[in-house]
Structure formats: structure tokens, C-alpha cells
Write an enzyme that holds these catalytic residues in place. Structure first.
Site, short mmCIF file in Angstrom:
data_model
loop_
_atom_site.label_atom_id
_atom_site.label_comp_id
_atom_site.label_asym_id
_atom_site.label_seq_id
_atom_site.Cartn_x
_atom_site.Cartn_y
_atom_site.Cartn_z
N THR A 204 28.62 18.49 64.70
CA THR A 204 28.34 18.57 63.28
C THR A 204 29.09 19.81 62.87
OG1 THR A 204 26.16 17.52 63.37
CG2 THR A 204 26.41 19.24 61.72
N ARG A 232 20.31 5.41 59.61
CA ARG A 232 19.67 6.57 60.28
C ARG A 232 20.12 7.86 59.60
NH1 ARG A 232 21.74 11.43 62.90
NH2 ARG A 232 20.25 12.07 64.46
N VAL A 233 19.20 8.75 59.35
CA VAL A 233 19.53 10.05 58.77
C VAL A 233 19.08 11.14 59.74
CG1 VAL A 233 19.12 11.63 56.85
CG2 VAL A 233 19.33 9.17 56.40
N GLY A 234 19.96 12.09 60.01
CA GLY A 234 19.63 13.18 60.93
C GLY A 234 19.13 14.41 60.18
N ASP A 235 19.26 15.55 60.84
CA ASP A 235 18.72 16.79 60.28
C ASP A 235 19.65 17.46 59.27
OD1 ASP A 235 20.47 17.19 62.55
OD2 ASP A 235 20.00 19.32 62.42
N THR A 255 23.16 22.36 64.55
CA THR A 255 23.87 21.23 65.18
C THR A 255 23.08 20.81 66.40
OG1 THR A 255 25.78 20.64 66.53
CG2 THR A 255 25.41 23.00 66.22
N GLY A 256 22.89 19.54 66.58
CA GLY A 256 22.14 19.11 67.76
C GLY A 256 21.50 17.76 67.52
N GLN A 257 20.55 17.43 68.37
CA GLN A 257 19.85 16.15 68.24
C GLN A 257 18.95 16.22 67.02
OE1 GLN A 257 18.43 16.72 72.33
NE2 GLN A 257 18.65 14.52 72.57
N GLY A 258 19.43 15.61 65.95
CA GLY A 258 18.79 15.76 64.65
C GLY A 258 17.30 15.47 64.63
N1 GLY Z 1 22.67 17.04 63.96
C1 GLY Z 1 23.32 15.92 63.45
C2 GLY Z 1 22.50 14.72 63.47
O1 GLY Z 1 21.62 14.57 64.31
O2 GLY Z 1 22.73 13.87 62.65
#
Ligand code: GLY
Length: 338
Positions: A204, A232-235, A255-258
Site C-alpha cells: 500500500t 472487499r474494503v481494507g483499512d 500498510t498490512g493485512q487490512g
Molecule cells: N492494507 C491494505 C489493505 O488491506 O487493503
């Protein structure tokens, strides 16, 4: 109240020290005030996977983003202007998972998310699931400044972009052949069998800035995660998860696993640790990443900048594309853990 605060701070520091022992984080070592920090994603980024040519390309792109943002600040622009200038460069670069070069949904399309926040006013703007807006960060800023809303999604966001005269492109503009190939291999053999995906798994881009007026801003832009379900929407577009800025504490881009960053409200947690537990920006960022996120099983990182120009770049992955520029224009770029 003071005793309670000290107790909480002590507990957090102990927790941080304990959990940080086997993971790494970096923070600018010099004493000059940092004015702009950028990241280009965290992941399994190691020297043995990287060619010198590719490393050069990443360094050049991060440098270009830092120079663009710094120029804005030097010319008297605001931290918001600098964040947008830096993120635009990273969105336009095919190297990163944002704008052109974004990862793809399982359907093979690009769905982009972005957000921005003004640390002075606590105003924020965000967009999610946009498919035709060339620079989602510009749209996030328009949402903040030209609409009464904080977040627009999908078709509504795109209609608003059109009304605002932003540049629209076909979805194919974002889709690179190598991303199609990664998706194909991922579907065939699973995520673990595609090394480039480990590198960019949660890539990201983001920026945090401090301007000459003493104001902070933060922004983040992403294509999300490879093979995500459409919708799907992330963080990244979630204020408080992937992005936050508050002059009373700091500016954050994650940045990472949203999904983990959303569940832990990581960006706001860092701000809250500074405001209510009295932690420094380095301590708060480390507590959130090496404490909360790591305990939950999540991976990723953050860049954070406080009002005194203290910066932290903290991650629990092998590496994070990152860099900062200090008030003298000196640029530092780092990729790996060490
Ligand atoms: N950090 C980006 C996402 O998970 O979408």
C-alpha cells in the site's frame, strides 16, 4: 489519575519491550526534524529476493515521491498538499500496489481505496472500491473538501469524481500483465507459491507530513490485497484504521493485512496512546504494531510523525519500503529490516 496514567504507560512499555525483542523497527536516528515520511508497503521484502536493478527502481520512486512532497513544503504548501503530491507519484508508479500496478480482485479487476486526514481540523475524506479514478488520493481529498461526507464508495464516488473534473481512465489502465500473471498463479497454486505476492502481499502507499505552519496530515492509497473478493474494503480508506492525523498527537499511515488494522483501529490506537497514555510517537507506534497487531496475529507496519518532527517507521514484516526527508532536505530511504 496521574498514577493511573503512569501505571498504564509502564505496562505498555513493558509489553512493547517484550514483544519488540524479536522483531525490528526503525526510526530516524538524527536529531533534525522530519517533515515528510512515505511508505510503499510492507511484506516479505528480503535482500535475497531483490535484484540490484529492482532495488534501484524502488529507491528512485520513493525518492521522487519524497522530493515532490518536500518541494511543496519548501514552497509554503500545506502538509495536505505534500501528502497528496507524494502519494500521486507512488500511485502513478507501476511498482506499488496503488493506482497503476494495483493488485487485482479475484475477477481480475482493480478496485482502489484511499483516504486523507487533516491533523489541524480532523477533517477527513475517503473513497473505496473505485475503478476508474486515476488518482484515488485526489478524490479522497475532494470528498473531504468539496462534499459534506467522509467516505464515498463505488459508483457514487466515481460520479462525484466526474463532477469534480478528476481524470478518469479505463480499469485496464491499472492492470499490469505481471499482476494478471500473479493472479493466475495464485489461483492455480495458492498465495504461498507466488514469491512476488509475499513481497507485495499487503503493499500500500502512504505519506505523513508536517508543514511550516505546524500542521500534520496523513494519506494512504491501495489496491487492497491480491485475489480479494470484489467489494472487499481494507483499512486504507478507514479513518482510524489505516489513516489518522491529529495535531494533538501525530499523523499515521498504515500498510498490512487490512482486516487486522480495522479490528484494532491501529491508527487511532497510536494517537490515543500518545494523547491519553503520554507515550512518544515511537513508543506508541511500537506498542500498536509489536504489541496489539502482533498479538492478534496480524502483519504490517506504520509510518508516524508527530508535531515536533519526530518520526517512527515500525513494522513486524521482513521489510517495508519507506523513506523520510528532514527539514534540511536530506533524504533517507530504507527497505529491509536492518
Ligand atoms: N492494507 C491494505 C489493505 O488491506 O487493503
Amino acid at each position: 489519575m496521574q498514577a493511573f496514567k503512569l501505571l498504564i504507560t509502564g505496562m505498555l512499555l513493558l509489553l512493547t519491550a517484550e514483544t519488540a525483542s524479536n522483531v525490528s523497527y526503525a526510526t530516524p536516528a538524527d536529531t533534525a526534524r522530519v517533515v515528510l515520511v512515505v511508505h510503499g508497503g510492507a511484506g516479505t521484502i528480503t535482500r535475497d529476493r531483490m535484484t540490484p536493478e529492482r532495488e534501484q527502481q524502488y529507491r528512485a520512486a520513493l525518492r521522487e515521491a519524497l522530493e515532490a512532497g518536500y518541494r511543496v513544503l519548501q514552497e509554503g504548501g500545506t502538509s495536505l498538499d505534500a501528502v497528496v503530491a507524494a502519494i500521486r507519484i507512488l500511485e502513478d508508479s507501476p511498482l506499488f500496489n496503488a493506482g497503476r500496478g494495483a493488485v487485482l480482485t479475484s475477477e481480475g479487476t482493480a478496485e482502489l481505496d484511499a483516504s486523507i486526514m487533516d491533523g489541524r481540523t480532523l477533517q477527513a475524506g475517503a473513497v473505496a472500491g473505485v475503478k476508474t479514478v486515476k488518482n484515488p488520493i485526489l478524490l479522497a481529498r475532494r470528498v473531504m473538501e468539496a462534499s459534506p461526507h467522509v467516505m464515498l464508495i463505488g459508483r457514487g464516488a466515481e460520479t462525484f469524481a466526474q463532477e469534480q473534473g478528476l481524470e478518469l481512465v479505463p480499469n485496464e489502465y491499472f492492470v499490469l500483465p505481471e499482476r494478471r500473471e500473479q493472479l493466475r498463479r495464485m489461483k492455480e497454486r495458492g498465495m504461498g507459491a507466488v514469491p512476488e505476492l509475499q513481497e507485495h502481499a499487503y503493499g500500500t502507499v502512504g505519506a505523513v507530513a508536517l508543514d511550516r505552519y505546524g500542521n500534520l496530515a496523513a494519506g494512504t492509497s491501495t489496491g487492497g490485497i491480491m485475489g480479494k473478493r470484489f467489494g472487499r474494503v481494507g483499512d486504507s480508506p478507514i479513518i482510524g484504521a489505516g489513516t489518522y492525523a491529529d495535531n494533538a498527537a501525530c499523523a499515521i499511515s498504515a500498510t498490512g493485512q487490512g482486516e487486522y488494522f480495522i479490528r484494532a483501529a491501529i491508527a487511532h490506537e497510536i494517537v490515543a496512546l500518545m494523547k491519553y497514555a503520554g507515550l512518544t510517537v515511537e513508543q506508541a507506534a511500537a506498542a500498536a504494531i509489536h504489541g496489539t497487531l502482533t498479538r492478534m496475529g496480524g502483519t504490517g507496519g506504520v509510518i508516524a510523525l508527530d508535531r515536533n518532527g519526530r518520526a517512527a517507521m515500525v513494522f513486524n514484516t521482513e521489510g517495508m519500503y519507506r523513506g523520510y526527508v528532514d527539514e534540511h532536505g536530506h533524504i533517507t530511504i530504507q527497505i529491509y529490516r536492518d
